[in-house]
Design a protein around this motif. Structure first.
Motif, PDB file in Angstrom:
ATOM      1  N   SER A 139      21.452  -7.865   5.195  1.00  0.00           N
ATOM      2  CA  SER A 139      21.896  -8.609   6.365  1.00  0.00           C
ATOM      3  C   SER A 139      21.692 -10.097   6.106  1.00  0.00           C
ATOM      4  O   SER A 139      21.007 -10.486   5.164  1.00  0.00           O
ATOM      5  CB  SER A 139      21.112  -8.197   7.604  1.00  0.00           C
ATOM      6  OG  SER A 139      21.329  -6.850   7.922  1.00  0.00           O
ATOM      7  N   ALA A 163      28.441 -15.115  10.736  1.00  0.00           N
ATOM      8  CA  ALA A 163      29.487 -14.096  10.656  1.00  0.00           C
ATOM      9  C   ALA A 163      30.489 -14.444   9.553  1.00  0.00           C
ATOM     10  O   ALA A 163      30.937 -13.565   8.814  1.00  0.00           O
ATOM     11  CB  ALA A 163      30.194 -13.955  12.002  1.00  0.00           C
ATOM     12  N   ARG A 174      34.766  -7.565  10.688  1.00  0.00           N
ATOM     13  CA  ARG A 174      34.101  -8.009  11.915  1.00  0.00           C
ATOM     14  C   ARG A 174      32.623  -7.657  11.833  1.00  0.00           C
ATOM     15  O   ARG A 174      32.194  -6.636  12.394  1.00  0.00           O
ATOM     16  CB  ARG A 174      34.718  -7.340  13.150  1.00  0.00           C
ATOM     17  CG  ARG A 174      36.113  -7.820  13.466  1.00  0.00           C
ATOM     18  CD  ARG A 174      36.577  -7.230  14.789  1.00  0.00           C
ATOM     19  NE  ARG A 174      35.882  -7.852  15.921  1.00  0.00           N
ATOM     20  CZ  ARG A 174      35.984  -7.408  17.182  1.00  0.00           C
ATOM     21  NH1 ARG A 174      36.699  -6.346  17.451  1.00  0.00           N
ATOM     22  NH2 ARG A 174      35.341  -8.024  18.149  1.00  0.00           N
ATOM     23  N   THR A 176      28.739  -7.245  12.520  1.00  0.00           N
ATOM     24  CA  THR A 176      27.999  -7.151  13.776  1.00  0.00           C
ATOM     25  C   THR A 176      26.953  -8.265  13.823  1.00  0.00           C
ATOM     26  O   THR A 176      26.362  -8.626  12.816  1.00  0.00           O
ATOM     27  CB  THR A 176      27.310  -5.787  13.901  1.00  0.00           C
ATOM     28  OG1 THR A 176      26.516  -5.563  12.730  1.00  0.00           O
ATOM     29  CG2 THR A 176      28.339  -4.677  14.015  1.00  0.00           C
ATOM     30  N   GLY A 178      23.574  -9.972  16.099  1.00  0.00           N
ATOM     31  CA  GLY A 178      22.560  -9.817  17.140  1.00  0.00           C
ATOM     32  C   GLY A 178      21.741 -11.079  17.288  1.00  0.00           C
ATOM     33  O   GLY A 178      21.598 -11.857  16.339  1.00  0.00           O
ATOM     34  N   MET A 208      33.844 -11.258  14.838  1.00  0.00           N
ATOM     35  CA  MET A 208      32.514 -10.620  14.836  1.00  0.00           C
ATOM     36  C   MET A 208      32.450  -9.609  15.976  1.00  0.00           C
ATOM     37  O   MET A 208      33.274  -9.619  16.887  1.00  0.00           O
ATOM     38  CB  MET A 208      31.424 -11.677  15.035  1.00  0.00           C
ATOM     39  CG  MET A 208      31.439 -12.312  16.427  1.00  0.00           C
ATOM     40  SD  MET A 208      30.058 -13.452  16.730  1.00  0.00           S
ATOM     41  CE  MET A 208      30.637 -14.950  15.954  1.00  0.00           C
ATOM     42  N   ARG A 209      31.458  -8.729  15.898  1.00  0.00           N
ATOM     43  CA  ARG A 209      31.153  -7.857  17.033  1.00  0.00           C
ATOM     44  C   ARG A 209      29.756  -8.217  17.507  1.00  0.00           C
ATOM     45  O   ARG A 209      28.771  -7.959  16.824  1.00  0.00           O
ATOM     46  CB  ARG A 209      31.178  -6.381  16.615  1.00  0.00           C
ATOM     47  CG  ARG A 209      32.563  -5.772  16.605  1.00  0.00           C
ATOM     48  CD  ARG A 209      32.525  -4.251  16.821  1.00  0.00           C
ATOM     49  NE  ARG A 209      31.529  -3.603  15.991  1.00  0.00           N
ATOM     50  CZ  ARG A 209      31.750  -3.168  14.752  1.00  0.00           C
ATOM     51  NH1 ARG A 209      32.935  -3.304  14.209  1.00  0.00           N
ATOM     52  NH2 ARG A 209      30.790  -2.585  14.080  1.00  0.00           N
ATOM     53  N   TYR A 210      29.656  -8.835  18.680  1.00  0.00           N
ATOM     54  CA  TYR A 210      28.342  -9.206  19.201  1.00  0.00           C
ATOM     55  C   TYR A 210      27.685  -7.965  19.802  1.00  0.00           C
ATOM     56  O   TYR A 210      28.241  -7.330  20.697  1.00  0.00           O
ATOM     57  CB  TYR A 210      28.460 -10.319  20.250  1.00  0.00           C
ATOM     58  CG  TYR A 210      27.146 -10.577  20.934  1.00  0.00           C
ATOM     59  CD1 TYR A 210      26.048 -11.020  20.195  1.00  0.00           C
ATOM     60  CD2 TYR A 210      26.973 -10.347  22.290  1.00  0.00           C
ATOM     61  CE1 TYR A 210      24.816 -11.224  20.799  1.00  0.00           C
ATOM     62  CE2 TYR A 210      25.744 -10.545  22.908  1.00  0.00           C
ATOM     63  CZ  TYR A 210      24.672 -10.985  22.155  1.00  0.00           C
ATOM     64  OH  TYR A 210      23.454 -11.173  22.742  1.00  0.00           O
ATOM     65  N   GLU A 211      26.473  -7.633  19.311  1.00  0.00           N
ATOM     66  CA  GLU A 211      25.835  -6.368  19.693  1.00  0.00           C
ATOM     67  C   GLU A 211      24.672  -6.547  20.664  1.00  0.00           C
ATOM     68  O   GLU A 211      23.997  -5.577  21.003  1.00  0.00           O
ATOM     69  CB  GLU A 211      25.316  -5.647  18.436  1.00  0.00           C
ATOM     70  CG  GLU A 211      26.382  -5.304  17.426  1.00  0.00           C
ATOM     71  CD  GLU A 211      27.078  -3.976  17.753  1.00  0.00           C
ATOM     72  OE1 GLU A 211      26.699  -3.336  18.741  1.00  0.00           O
ATOM     73  OE2 GLU A 211      28.004  -3.602  17.010  1.00  0.00           O
ATOM     74  N   THR A 223      20.013  -3.144  11.694  1.00  0.00           N
ATOM     75  CA  THR A 223      20.729  -2.837  12.943  1.00  0.00           C
ATOM     76  C   THR A 223      22.021  -3.644  13.072  1.00  0.00           C
ATOM     77  O   THR A 223      23.020  -3.147  13.554  1.00  0.00           O
ATOM     78  CB  THR A 223      19.812  -3.115  14.154  1.00  0.00           C
ATOM     79  OG1 THR A 223      18.590  -2.395  13.971  1.00  0.00           O
ATOM     80  CG2 THR A 223      20.452  -2.717  15.458  1.00  0.00           C
ATOM     81  N   VAL A 224      21.990  -4.904  12.664  1.00  0.00           N
ATOM     82  CA  VAL A 224      23.205  -5.737  12.670  1.00  0.00           C
ATOM     83  C   VAL A 224      23.355  -6.444  11.318  1.00  0.00           C
ATOM     84  O   VAL A 224      22.394  -6.586  10.569  1.00  0.00           O
ATOM     85  CB  VAL A 224      23.166  -6.805  13.792  1.00  0.00           C
ATOM     86  CG1 VAL A 224      23.322  -6.164  15.173  1.00  0.00           C
ATOM     87  CG2 VAL A 224      21.885  -7.631  13.730  1.00  0.00           C
ATOM     88  N   ASP A 225      24.581  -6.898  11.035  1.00  0.00           N
ATOM     89  CA  ASP A 225      24.844  -7.604   9.773  1.00  0.00           C
ATOM     90  C   ASP A 225      24.327  -9.034   9.806  1.00  0.00           C
ATOM     91  O   ASP A 225      23.972  -9.597   8.773  1.00  0.00           O
ATOM     92  CB  ASP A 225      26.351  -7.638   9.498  1.00  0.00           C
ATOM     93  CG  ASP A 225      26.953  -6.248   9.406  1.00  0.00           C
ATOM     94  OD1 ASP A 225      26.360  -5.409   8.697  1.00  0.00           O
ATOM     95  OD2 ASP A 225      27.993  -5.989  10.044  1.00  0.00           O
TER      96      ASP A 225
END
Lengths: 351, 351
Positions: A139, A163, A174, A176, A178, A208-211, A223-225
């Motif tokens: 990450s 990102a 995309r 992720t 956090g 991006m995907r905001y988690e 858990t997130v990139d």
């Protein structure tokens, strides 16, 4: 061909290590070319012993070398225009190099990079991004120490920068994202972090995907990139993880050498321990990347050996090759073009 | 005799685990006595099956149990005066118990503890202290999440609270104390941290040795006995270290089961791995201690098993036995009695 400018004088070991690091890069990335900056009396004797490197490099003599303990202001005063660190950064500015790598002192490198390259339009402050090995893969964590504190807008900018880096480096459409926060119920995080979360959710960027929020133990889980934090907590997280890894490696060494049975066991499992050692090898993820500047600058660990320095150079190489800056600019333009609209939407929601 | 009040309903597993934890404590601390609070329909069936525990305990039925996901405000509203958590805390306030232990939710436990016990004179905010295994032995790290942010005076208070705990728990006359900070040259830390450093240096308390700033990787090294931080960074450091330890344990398990040779090696070195496992066993250092209140409250991990809960109870036991509160009050009185003088001295230095 990717051209990388090298401050050969940086780091605890100087040219002996940095140049031997470059020879490793050539083996693995034959299209890499180097612009090497440093004092000729120290660099040339080493470079002359490495003909393969000499063939793909151009050397420029610089009188001044920034010392590892120079203060940033001092380094700027004494090293601007003429130090090997400055010259290496300037090569990126002039378009002669695609990325710059130095193992010199972080504060000086950041001060000179800001002064020479300037921050990108719409970006107030650069960040330092680290690559963090996780149980899933790797990450990106930022900011790990460029600045203390960050407001909500700056955290959003870090998310965009991180990102873009994950996109360029891990080839994720995309990635992720956090926001690093604390999970304790009654406090639930700093105001800026909460506000940044709202902004990221509303912006709904397609890069991006905001988690949502992540906690300290989520970093190693992967858990997130991309994990976004202001620089104080980010730096403490990074250093604490490094310390914990060293501590456990120490326990393991001690346990494995204590009894005869353990030593026999170690011999049988040597292959496994080697693989474990490789997994825990911090040299492989060496390199703090300065994000948000008009150019790619990578900071190698000062104590890195040749293999570690090579990893930092390869990081610069990969980011240049995948056009990190273009990708970053595209997302920034997109976000800031949409921002008035986003703000209006937020106001409507709050009414 | 040390009397400990127990919220039997807290934690993910309830009385089944908390009560079995207590039986382990009795084996090792035969002079421990328990005041157990909880719902009789859940607690009594378990307690009746543990006659050794029943003989040294007093049980009180409480209609209400705070849930793990209750918000602190909600828990206070519904559980004040009557929940098992409240009753356990109240026993400390009334002098019936020397310490209180709960595996219930942190936010609710802190809110109720503040409301019931109040902070000590001169202390504005309580802190949560964690015991951190280091390469040297163990250190105390606080605040790991009671509050976000802290001004210089609050950091100094945390230093005093943490030093008193190290004194009580590790039997150190003058524990060493460090302020958690970032090392990057150009930024050199938050203003409050710098100011707290000046104040601690000038106060020159004889109950601690202030050693200056420490970084994230100093925690695991055991550079100082007490690491002081505001709660956001402290919480992130703690969680990140836990995550890293789990991550490496995962790597190790994977490496040791991958090949036949590794599995044979594991058999030989099993004793060594067991010792390593014990060293890395987070259950042994389970327990966040609430400092700065007029009473000792220990928060066990919600997911703790019986051994983990026993460790938290034993932590409360040790602090009560070594008169943590008296020691803390003595240092606080000393510091605050001298403060005008200290401030005058500081002004003189600055002139």
């Amino acid at each position: 061909m990717v051209r990388i400018s090298i401050d050969a004088m940086g780091g605890d070991h100087g040219p002996e290590v940095t140049l031997r690091g470059l020879t490793k890069v050539i083996e693995r990335r034959p299209d890499a070319r180097f612009l090497i900056y440093g004092r000729e009396d120290t660099v040339l004797p080493v470079l002359d012993g490495l003909p393969v490197l000499r063939d793909v490099s151009e050397f420029t003599h610089c009188e001044v070398a920034v010392r590892m303990d120079d203060k940033p202001s001092q380094a700027l005063r004494q090293g601007r225009w003429k130090s090997s660190m400055w010259k290496a950064i300037e090569a990126v500015k002039n378009g002669e190099a695609d990325a710059c790598v130095s193992a010199g002192n972080t504060g000086a490198l950041m001060a000179m990079s800001k002064f020479c390259l300037r921050t990108m339009a719409d970006i107030e402050r650069p960040a330092i991004a680290a690559i963090w090995p996780t149980m899933r893969s790797e990450s990106i964590v930022l900011d790990v120490g460029a600045t203390i504190g960050a407001d909500a807008q700056q955290l959003v900018d870090y998310a965009i920068l991180g990102a873009a880096m994950a996109n360029a480096l891990f080839d994720l459409d995309r990635p992720t994202v956090g926001l690093l926060n604390v999970g304790v119920e009654e406090i639930k995080g700093q105001e800026e972090v909460k506000e940044a979360g709202r902004m990221l959710r509303e912006a709904a960027l397609n890069t991006m995907r905001y988690e949502g929020f992540v906690e300290g133990d989520d970093i190693g889980k992967g858990t997130v990139d991309v994990v976004v934090s202001e620089g104080f907590a980010g730096n403490i997280a990074l250093k604490t993880a490094e310390g914990t890894a060293r501590q456990i490696a120490g326990y393991l060494r001690e346990a494995m050498s204590r009894t005869l049975m353990a030593r026999i066991g170690y011999l049988f499992a040597r292959g496994a321990f080697q693989r474990l050692g490789e997994k825990m090898d911090v040299r492989k993820v060496n390199g703090g990347v300065f994000l948000g500047l008009n150019g790619i600058v990578v900071k190698s660990h000062g104590g890195a050996d040749a293999e570690g320095f090579a990893a930092a150079v390869e990081l610069g190489y990969e980011m240049a090759r995948s056009h990190l800056l273009d990708r970053t600019r595209a997302t920034l333009d997109l976000y800031h073009a949409r921002k008035p609209q986003v703000a209006a939407g937020a106001a409507a929601v709050n009414e």
